[in-house]
Design an enzyme around this catalytic site. Structure first.
Site, PDB file in Angstrom:
ATOM      1  CB  VAL A 108     -20.543   4.228  47.484  1.00  0.00           C
ATOM      2  CG1 VAL A 108     -20.655   3.000  48.076  1.00  0.00           C
ATOM      3  CG2 VAL A 108     -19.780   5.000  48.332  1.00  0.00           C
ATOM      4  CE  LYS A 109     -19.954  -0.048  38.812  1.00  0.00           C
ATOM      5  NZ  LYS A 109     -18.664  -0.508  38.358  1.00  0.00           N
ATOM      6  CB  VAL A 110     -25.159   0.319  46.046  1.00  0.00           C
ATOM      7  CG1 VAL A 110     -25.706  -0.614  46.664  1.00  0.00           C
ATOM      8  CG2 VAL A 110     -24.037   1.016  47.106  1.00  0.00           C
TER       9      VAL A 110
END
Ligand code: E4P
Length: 226
Positions: free
Chosen positions: A85-87
């Site tokens: 998951v890219k945050v």
């Protein structure tokens, strides 16, 4: 240093994966828009990328509040076991990263530009941090110097989770614009470079390789005809 492909284009991913050296993929909303991606198809598209790649595939959240990022992150992580998951590196992103990491969901903190941002990403439990090189260069700053500072700062400390070496944070040199960026990222000790497909192709090119091959093939013709 490992190579990730920075794209949402399935043809590029399939081709690069067939070369045998691809370790992962990173996507972002711009890259998905570039291939004409539609909102409803996004989860399925990420699933298709995950099936093509034997390695982590970063899919970016677009919520800006921590609860929303966490909810979106859980949904993305449920698509396939290799989703990361890219945050974005910001307060709400940091808080969401801590929650997601506590649940065993791997996070790639993106849009990272400074040493304090990278250190905070690491402290929040991020599995990857992505310093952007090219965007610094675009604004007349030395992106490679910033990357170097981040690598040095993270290496000053032990971010290994409970002694599990492969859980330690890895630096993804991102916003890569050239083969020279790749060279320098490796020399500076980045763990990974995520590169556009055209840059990956350039990484394999050298005029001496081309001329050397031509002369070997010409000489082999002489052998054939002798
Ligand atoms: C990283 O994960 C990003 O997708 C990417 O490298 C951004 O690069 P850009 O500056 O070329 O948009």
């Amino acid at each position: 240093m490992k190579f990730f492909l920075d794209t949402a284009d399935l043809n590029e991913i399939e081709e690069a994966a067939s070369w045998g050296a691809l370790a992962g993929v990173t996507t972002n909303p711009t890259l998905y828009a570039r291939i004409g991606g539609r909102l409803a198809d996004f989860p399925a598209h990420i699933g298709r990328i995950c099936a093509l790649v034997d390695g982590p595939v970063s899919a970016e959240t677009v919520e800006t509040r921590r609860d929303g990022i966490v909810e979106e992150g859980r949904a993305l992580a449920a698509i396939a076991p290799n989703v990361v998951v890219k945050v974005p590196t910001m307060v709400e992103g940091l808080a969401a990263t801590r929650t997601l990491a506590n649940e065993g969901i791997r996070v790639n903190m993106t849009l990272c530009f400074t040493v304090p941002q990278a250190l905070l990403a690491a402290r929040s439990g991020a599995r990857y941090v992505s310093p952007f090189v090219g965007r610094f260069d675009d604004s007349s700053e030395d992106g490679l110097e910033h990357l170097s500072n981040i690598v040095i700062a993270l290496n000053n400390y032990d971010f290994t989770k409970a002694g599990v070496a492969d859980e330690s944070i890895e630096v993804i040199a991102a916003s890569i614009r050239s083969a020279n960026h790749v060279t320098q990222a490796a020399l500076l000790g980045a763990d990974i470079a995520t590169v556009p497909f055209n840059v990956l192709k350039k990484c394999l090119e050298h005029p001496l390789t081309t001329s050397g091959l031509t002369s070997f093939l010409n000489d082999w013709e002489k052998v054939r005809n002798a």
